[in-house]
Design an enzyme around this catalytic site. Structure first.
Site, mmCIF file in Angstrom:
data_model
loop_
_atom_site.group_PDB
_atom_site.id
_atom_site.type_symbol
_atom_site.label_atom_id
_atom_site.label_comp_id
_atom_site.label_asym_id
_atom_site.label_seq_id
_atom_site.Cartn_x
_atom_site.Cartn_y
_atom_site.Cartn_z
ATOM 1 N N CYS A 1 24.637 25.205 48.397
ATOM 2 C CA CYS A 1 23.744 24.769 49.491
ATOM 3 C C CYS A 1 24.191 25.529 50.667
ATOM 4 C CB CYS A 1 24.524 23.411 49.716
ATOM 5 S SG CYS A 1 23.772 22.519 51.218
ATOM 6 N N ASP B 1 29.161 9.024 36.231
ATOM 7 C CA ASP B 1 29.655 9.784 37.398
ATOM 8 C C ASP B 1 28.454 10.297 38.213
ATOM 9 O OD1 ASP B 1 31.264 10.567 39.475
ATOM 10 O OD2 ASP B 1 32.471 11.822 38.313
ATOM 11 N N ASP B 2 28.648 10.508 39.593
ATOM 12 C CA ASP B 2 27.294 10.758 40.302
ATOM 13 C C ASP B 2 27.094 12.495 40.079
ATOM 14 O OD1 ASP B 2 28.843 12.218 42.496
ATOM 15 O OD2 ASP B 2 29.742 10.078 42.395
ATOM 16 N N TYR C 1 25.244 10.993 46.429
ATOM 17 C CA TYR C 1 26.777 11.000 46.505
ATOM 18 C C TYR C 1 27.359 10.847 48.029
ATOM 19 C CZ TYR C 1 31.439 12.840 47.067
ATOM 20 O OH TYR C 1 32.606 13.124 47.192
ATOM 21 N N CYS D 1 20.076 22.527 45.359
ATOM 22 C CA CYS D 1 21.404 22.753 44.693
ATOM 23 C C CYS D 1 21.007 22.504 42.940
ATOM 24 C CB CYS D 1 22.640 21.806 45.071
ATOM 25 S SG CYS D 1 22.115 20.114 45.415
ATOM 26 N N SER E 1 31.717 6.259 44.107
ATOM 27 C CA SER E 1 30.282 6.651 44.196
ATOM 28 C C SER E 1 29.670 6.622 42.847
ATOM 29 C CB SER E 1 30.237 8.126 44.528
ATOM 30 O OG SER E 1 31.072 9.099 43.717
ATOM 31 N N ASN F 1 26.062 17.887 62.804
ATOM 32 C CA ASN F 1 26.082 17.772 61.332
ATOM 33 C C ASN F 1 25.059 18.604 60.954
ATOM 34 O OD1 ASN F 1 25.441 15.135 59.122
ATOM 35 N ND2 ASN F 1 26.595 16.742 58.591
ATOM 36 N N GLY F 2 25.592 19.603 59.916
ATOM 37 C CA GLY F 2 24.697 20.428 59.152
ATOM 38 C C GLY F 2 25.157 21.909 59.195
ATOM 39 N N CYS G 1 29.505 15.784 57.843
ATOM 40 C CA CYS G 1 30.138 15.347 59.286
ATOM 41 C C CYS G 1 29.541 14.115 59.549
ATOM 42 C CB CYS G 1 29.811 16.363 60.529
ATOM 43 S SG CYS G 1 30.768 17.903 60.229
ATOM 44 N N GLY H 1 33.799 12.801 56.758
ATOM 45 C CA GLY H 1 34.732 13.836 57.318
ATOM 46 C C GLY H 1 35.923 13.515 57.656
ATOM 47 N N CYS I 1 18.138 15.961 52.578
ATOM 48 C CA CYS I 1 18.966 16.242 51.306
ATOM 49 C C CYS I 1 19.175 15.131 50.435
ATOM 50 C CB CYS I 1 20.255 16.483 51.904
ATOM 51 S SG CYS I 1 21.853 16.765 50.999
HETATM 52 S S1 SF4 Z 1 20.908 22.197 48.467
HETATM 53 FE FE1 SF4 Z 1 21.533 20.180 47.754
HETATM 54 S S2 SF4 Z 1 23.327 19.563 49.024
HETATM 55 FE FE2 SF4 Z 1 22.156 21.106 50.086
HETATM 56 S S3 SF4 Z 1 20.687 20.240 51.345
HETATM 57 FE FE3 SF4 Z 1 19.455 20.650 49.486
HETATM 58 S S4 SF4 Z 1 19.901 18.878 48.247
HETATM 59 FE FE4 SF4 Z 1 21.409 18.647 49.776
#
Ligand code: SF4
Length: 472
Positions: free
Chosen positions: A398, A361-362, A258, A451, A299, A116-117, A16, A42, A252
């Site tokens: 995530c 690619d990312d 990305y 992730c 990206s 956002n979150g 967001c 978003g 993050c």
């Molecule tokens: S799990 Fe990955 S996408 Fe989620 S906050 Fe952590 S780094 Fe970011």
């Protein structure tokens, strides 16, 4: 693996975007302009709420900013302060009532909030409030803060907003509009970005600094993890709502890989430069004999440039992105043909014909779009296609606001490198290592890599689904 009939890009969806202003004439115009720079975060809904100190006005709806605000500039929203939001649903489905800002009436007037979150304890707190008789108007996790702020437990005490924020767990950047000011807060781990700028005598909060640039504001600093910044007629002041965490932060890292726009400074570091570093690292870790490096736009652009600079393999643009094909333009009958036609990327055959190409690619999430594009490159005459990815394989979910597909849909969750290469039908496949990813950052210990690594900086829920809070 459900890999067929995808209508959207396989990339994780945006989270967001937040934009708030205080002390600026025509606040709505500034918010509207700034939100355009955040539209990449978003596209499901957009809203603006403003106040002139007495009257609160709000417009919101589903869709892109340009679809929601058909009257431009938004003159129906008077006032010198306000907050705005562009939304992708990470908790709560795409329903009109879930679009933010959420406006609510307390004993002391109308408030609004934008988030956002992802709050990891929202379900438990929501249930407790519902058992006590509270009625919720949305199925978002964000709404719980509204109940905390209105709760006499907090409302009648000093540091009311700080106390309310201290109850929240998980990832949040919040903008809160009171009848008299605007407040910005970031969770104690700093998962999501939030910056502060100056515009004339006023102040601007924005998820990314590209939005500050867009409205002509200067970037002063970021809201710190665990900090609440209040801006009102008395000026700007800072307070904390929690003890500093004892370990590293959880910013993050995927924002840099990305999400964020390359012209933004996120967590104190320029995104464009980070991505070039990642491309350079990728070339050093996984070189390949090739005639041409080409990005998956947009990206992958910077990482491809970095790869080319470090490898001396020339870069060219073999993919052309169609910027005008959007969510609303993809009709069902087009979706049915989507397996054979790439609606977003076209190939420039003259660039790739008879070439050994490196595609940068990312990320690869499900893998099906990647596979389709590699096949299309071969049909266009590419001799070899080598896939290079500027982050490690995404193997874990995530819990903090990024909407990855479930583990069963993540191609890297249960497949090894060779199995993924075989699936996407590339001649070779390589990802930047986790150490390589972290090497692109000045403070690598202060990032969440959950992730990729499965190690999260904050406690996670046992399971999370974006529609967790919905009854139907
Ligand atoms: S799990 Fe990955 S996408 Fe989620 S906050 Fe952590 S780094 Fe970011």
């Amino acid at each position: 693996m459900g890999m067929n009939n995808e209508i959207h890009d396989e990339k994780p969806r945006e989270n967001c975007g937040l934009l708030g202003v205080f002390g600026v004439p025509n606040a709505a115009q500034v918010i509207y302009t700034g939100l355009f720079a955040l539209q990449h975060r978003g596209q499901e809904g957009a809203g603006i709420t403003t106040s002139d100190g007495a009257k609160v006005s709000s417009t919101k709806g589903e869709g892109l900013l340009s679809e929601v605000f058909t009257v431009r500039p938004p003159t129906a929203l008077p006032g010198h302060l306000g907050i705005g939001h562009v939304r992708y649903s990470t908790t709560g489905s795409s329903r009109p009532q879930n679009v933010q800002p959420i406006v609510f009436e307390c004993l002391d007037g109308l408030w609004a909030l934008a988030h956002n979150g992802n709050l990891t304890n929202a379900r438990r707190m929501r249930q407790a409030y519902q058992e006590a008789g509270a009625i919720f108007q949305t199925s978002t996790d964000s709404e719980i803060l509204m109940h905390l702020i209105a709760d006499p437990m907090y409302r009648t005490r000093n540091r009311r907003v700080e106390r309310a924020l201290s109850e929240l767990e998980g990832a949040f950047s919040f903008l809160i509009m009171t009848p008299h000011g605007v407040l910005g807060a970031r969770d104690r781990y700093g998962f999501r970005p939030l910056s502060i700028g100056r515009l004339g005598q006023g102040y601007v909060f924005a998820s990314e600094t590209c939005a500050l640039d867009q409205v002509g504001a200067t970037h002063e600093r970021d809201v710190l993890p665990g900090e609440l910044v209040t801006v009102d007629e008395k000026g700007i002041r800072s307070s904390t709502f929690c003890e500093p965490i004892s370990g590293p932060l959880g910013q993050c890292i995927f924002e840099h890989v990305y999400f964020a726009r390359p012209d933004s400074i996120v967590f104190g570091q320029n995104v464009h430069e980070t991505r070039i570093k990642l491309g350079r690292r990728l070339a050093l870790e996984h070189p390949v004999a090739a005639d041409l490096v080409m990005p998956v736009p947009d990206s992958g652009n910077e990482a491809a440039l970095g790869f080319s600079l470090a490898s001396s393999v020339p870069m060219d643009y073999g993919f052309i992105r169609n910027h005008y094909i959007g969510r609303t333009f993809i009709m069902p009958e087009m979706a049915q043909r989507h397996d054979s036609i790439d609606l977003k990327l076209a190939i420039v055959p003259g660039v790739v014909r008879d070439k050994r190409v490196v595609v940068v690619d990312d990320s690869i999430v499900r893998g099906s779009t990647c596979r389709r594009r590699i096949n299309a490159l071969r049909k266009a005459g590419a001799k070899e296609v080598h896939m290079r990815v500027s982050c490690p394989p995404v193997r874990h979910p995530c819990f903090f606001g990024i909407d990855f597909p479930s583990s069963s849909e993540l191609i890297a969750a249960e497949r090894n490198l060779e199995e993924i290469r075989n699936y996407i039908q590339a001649d070779s496949l390589a990802y930047v290592s986790l150490a390589g990813l972290l090497s692109a950052f000045e403070q690598p210990g202060d990032f969440c890599t959950g992730c990729y690594s499965g190690k999260y900086p904050a406690p996670v829920m046992e399971e999370h689904h974006k529609k967790d809070l919905e009854k139907t």
